[in-house]
Motif scaffolding. Structure first.
Motif, short mmCIF file in Angstrom:
data_model
loop_
_atom_site.label_atom_id
_atom_site.label_comp_id
_atom_site.label_asym_id
_atom_site.label_seq_id
_atom_site.Cartn_x
_atom_site.Cartn_y
_atom_site.Cartn_z
N LEU A 119 0.87 -1.18 0.02
CA LEU A 119 -0.04 0.15 -0.02
C LEU A 119 0.75 1.25 -0.09
O LEU A 119 0.51 2.14 -0.57
N SER A 120 1.82 1.16 0.78
CA SER A 120 2.79 2.33 0.88
C SER A 120 3.48 2.41 -0.44
O SER A 120 3.33 4.03 -0.90
N THR A 121 3.80 1.47 -1.19
CA THR A 121 4.57 1.63 -2.55
C THR A 121 3.61 2.32 -3.46
O THR A 121 3.77 3.07 -4.18
N ALA A 122 2.45 1.57 -3.48
CA ALA A 122 1.51 2.07 -4.45
C ALA A 122 1.03 3.73 -4.39
O ALA A 122 1.06 4.16 -5.44
N ARG A 123 0.72 3.81 -3.04
CA ARG A 123 0.48 5.46 -2.80
C ARG A 123 1.77 6.18 -3.43
O ARG A 123 1.40 7.37 -3.79
N GLY A 124 2.94 5.92 -3.18
CA GLY A 124 4.04 6.70 -3.49
C GLY A 124 4.44 6.70 -4.95
O GLY A 124 4.91 7.75 -5.55
N ARG A 125 4.21 5.60 -5.58
CA ARG A 125 5.04 5.18 -7.01
C ARG A 125 3.93 4.69 -8.02
O ARG A 125 4.13 5.10 -9.33
N TYR A 126 3.04 4.10 -7.75
CA TYR A 126 2.08 3.54 -8.80
C TYR A 126 0.62 3.68 -8.47
O TYR A 126 -0.12 2.89 -7.86
N PRO A 127 -0.01 5.02 -8.45
CA PRO A 127 -1.27 5.25 -8.13
C PRO A 127 -2.35 4.45 -8.95
O PRO A 127 -3.46 4.15 -8.35
N GLU A 128 -1.94 3.82 -10.10
CA GLU A 128 -2.78 3.00 -10.81
C GLU A 128 -3.08 1.36 -10.07
O GLU A 128 -3.93 0.99 -10.33
#
Length: 411
Positions: A113-122
């Motif tokens: 979740l942290s990585t998605a928020r920061g780098r991969y909003p899709e």
């Protein structure tokens, strides 16, 4: 790759639409993986390994699922595909969640979740959806609802009706669980009734031959229920309790049941009298419980006589209300059956690992946490009778008397 062979059950977990077809499809993926030439692009191996892991997870093969998904995650990291690390990390979190390892699952969800928020909003809606379901199963319903609402907004913006429907189904499930929790807050007995109804709709003490077949469908829910057990079921023998004290209680129980006995859940109950009270004064039952379980308890605060007297009489699976105590001790006062009888009635529990039967002879005890351990008694055979006394104990540490985030019974 396997999407067409996967559906979701009532608890929103992935299950096969056809076990045989899914098993065959996974076999084909294994064959393709083995046939990859040495030195070929690892991206294909990653994809195959990931889908094998997802398929094994749907089949309930937890060890195989975690092993393959961990391998796929390692391949994603090795080739530098952070996006694949996020998606595969969520799959691996699901595999740990399905296997009951909620701590590892939680760490993996948070990382993805942290990585998605920061780098991969899709990918954020995907991470929010699966994290929300994890929180729902943990009983953190407000946080689950918050995560799923955010996922719903993102999916509506994407315009993908299938994804919107999936998130709406999860929100509906959370809403139902919140309603059940609100009802339980005003009725302390509601959780035990709900769990008992759910258990009895899926298995029964009456037909032990069904248990191996029934258990896979119960395992995940029972694991959530028993995660907060204060006492694990334990069969105690050779407690050096004087036989004359047991005999006096057995006679008192027989008289009490004959005169003032009442049927409750299919068994005979009766209020205890002087013999039981004197027994509790002479025998340090709290020490027996503490020594065998590690839970420091006060002397028993309640007790009841129980009897099974007729062929076929049984007690179906249930859980007790929280108020009976953090520990229960059942002492067998008399167990009569024809000599040489191969099958006798047993006290039985459903644990996270399966069914546990305890054949109690006169003087034997069993200790357990009745509010968080499904339990019952298998049917009596011809010529058999059982007389018991059940004691309830409170933990000395008052913080152990409160069960937090007790999961609601599955719908």
């Amino acid at each position: 790759m396997l999407d067409h062979l996967i559906a979701h059950d009532d608890n929103l977990r992935m299950v096969p639409t056809d076990r045989n077809e899914l098993t065959t499809a996974i076999g084909r993926l294994h064959e393709e993986l083995r046939a990859l030439p040495e030195g070929s692009d690892p991206s294909r191996a990653r994809i195959l390994t990931r889908w094998i892991g997802i398929g094994e997870m749907c089949l309930g093969h937890h060890d195989e699922a975690r092993a393959h998904l961990q391998q796929a995650l390692d391949l994603a990291a090795a080739i530098g595909s952070t996006r694949a690390v996020v998606t595969t990390g969520i799959n691996l979190a699901d595999a740990h969640r399905y296997a009951g390892d909620v701590q590892t699952a939680g760490a993996l969800y948070r990382s993805a979740l942290s990585t998605a928020r920061g780098r991969y909003p899709e990918l954020l809606d995907f991470a929010l959806q699966h994290t929300g379901k994890h929180l729902m199963e943990r009983g953190d319903l407000a946080d689950a609802q918050s995560h799923l609402l955010e996922a719903l907004r993102l999916r509506i913006a994407k315009g993908n009706t299938e994804l919107v429907g999936s998130t709406q189904a999860a929100l509906d499930r959370v809403g139902l669980l919140i309603s059940q929790a609100d009802a339980a807050a005003t009725d302390p007995a509601a959780p035990s009734r709900q769990w008992t109804a759910w258990l009895q709709s899926r298995t029964t003490t009456r037909t032990p031959d069904r248990w191996a077949e029934d258990f896979p469908a119960l395992q995940d829910a029972v694991r959530l229920l028993t995660a907060q057990q204060r006492v694990h079921p334990r069969h105690l023998r050779d407690q050096s309790i004087r036989t004359e004290l047991i005999g006096v209680m057995a006679k008192e129980a027989e008289q009490a049941i004959a005169v003032n006995g009442y049927l409750h859940n299919g068994k005979w109950n009766a209020v205890v009298g002087d013999a039981a009270n004197r027994f509790a004064e002479h025998i340090d039952l709290a020490t027996i419980v503490a020594r065998s379980t590690g839970l420091d308890v006060e002397q028993p605060h309640n007790a009841v006589y129980i009897a099974y007297l007729e062929e076929g009489q049984f007690l179906d699976f249930h859980v007790d209300t929280i108020g009976f105590g953090e520990a229960n001790l059942i002492l067998c006062l008399k167990h009569e059956h024809p000599t040489g009888q191969s099958k006798v009635s047993t006290t039985v529990f459903i644990t996270a690992d399966g069914y546990l039967e305890c054949a109690l002879a006169t003087g034997d005890c069993v200790v357990f946490d009745g509010a968080l351990t499904p339990h019952g008694r298998t049917p009596l055979s011809a010529g058999e009778s059982v007389t018991l006394i059940s004691f309830g104990f409170r933990a000395r540490d008052r913080t152990l008397r409160t069960v937090t985030n007790l999961p609601p019974a599955p719908a």
